[in-house]
Write an enzyme that holds these catalytic residues in place. Structure first.
Site, short mmCIF file in Angstrom:
data_model
loop_
_atom_site.label_atom_id
_atom_site.label_comp_id
_atom_site.label_asym_id
_atom_site.label_seq_id
_atom_site.Cartn_x
_atom_site.Cartn_y
_atom_site.Cartn_z
N SER A 1 0.82 -1.21 0.00
CA SER A 1 0.00 0.00 0.00
C SER A 1 0.85 1.26 0.00
O SER A 1 0.65 2.16 -0.82
CB SER A 1 -0.94 0.01 1.22
OG SER A 1 -1.85 -1.06 1.12
N GLU A 2 1.80 1.33 0.90
CA GLU A 2 2.63 2.53 0.98
C GLU A 2 3.49 2.69 -0.26
O GLU A 2 3.66 3.80 -0.77
CB GLU A 2 3.50 2.51 2.24
CG GLU A 2 4.37 3.74 2.34
CD GLU A 2 4.28 4.48 3.66
OE1 GLU A 2 4.91 5.53 3.74
OE2 GLU A 2 3.60 4.01 4.57
N SER A 3 4.00 1.60 -0.79
CA SER A 3 4.86 1.68 -1.98
C SER A 3 4.08 2.16 -3.20
O SER A 3 4.54 3.05 -3.92
CB SER A 3 5.49 0.31 -2.27
OG SER A 3 6.37 -0.06 -1.25
#
Length: 166
Positions: free
Chosen positions: A66-68
């Site tokens: 998600s963050e990537s």
């Protein structure tokens, strides 16, 4: 006089693309398919590397994906300025087991000058009907944007520029 044609280099595989864009995602087997300022997506086959001891997708791997994905999209949407995640909220709604195919897609909810908010959905693809997906997790990633890029990281966006559809 006939023109000599030179073979065009083949486009990089999604594995090569992922390795260049995010070595940590690549280490888990994630494959980036598309990168634009409006959509970043790819897939992951759940393997031992990405599982917790109960043979289901580790929530930390979902958070990493998600963050990537959100960070790549925000970096492009901000004109390749530096971005930094400042908040991640994730809800796990269904388990993904060893061998399942997961599709991840990030899209912007709000793209401001200094703050962006992205939604990332990870879905399990039904092996008997690839058009059918079951939500595994949904997250919101808030990113601080348009920060200056430090001198030592000036080339950080080069791989993204190479693979992005702008």
């Amino acid at each position: 006089m006939a023109l000599q044609s030179h073979p065009q280099p083949s486009p990089p595989s999604s594995g090569d693309k992922t390795e260049a864009l995010d070595p940590l995602l690549h280490a888990f087997g994630f494959k980036i398919e598309e990168v634009t300022p409006h959509n970043v997506c790819g897939h992951l086959r759940v393997t031992e590397k990405s599982c917790q001891p109960f043979k289901v997708l580790h929530g930390g791997v979902s958070a990493l994906i998600s963050e990537s994905l959100a960070s790549m999209g925000a970096h492009l949407a901000s004109g390749l300025q530096r971005v930094a995640g400042i908040h991640l909220s994730i809800n796990h709604t269904k388990r993904a087991e060893l061998g399942d195919l997961i599709y991840g897609e990030a899209s912007p909810i709000s793209v401001g000058k200094t703050i962006q908010v992205w939604e990332v959905r990870l879905s399990k693809i039904d092996p008997s009907n690839s058009g059918l997906k079951f939500l595994v997790s949904s997250s919101r990633v808030t990113l601080l944007c348009n920060m200056s890029v430090p001198e030592h990281a000036k080339d950080a966006g080069q791989a993204l520029k190479k693979y992005a559809k702008l």
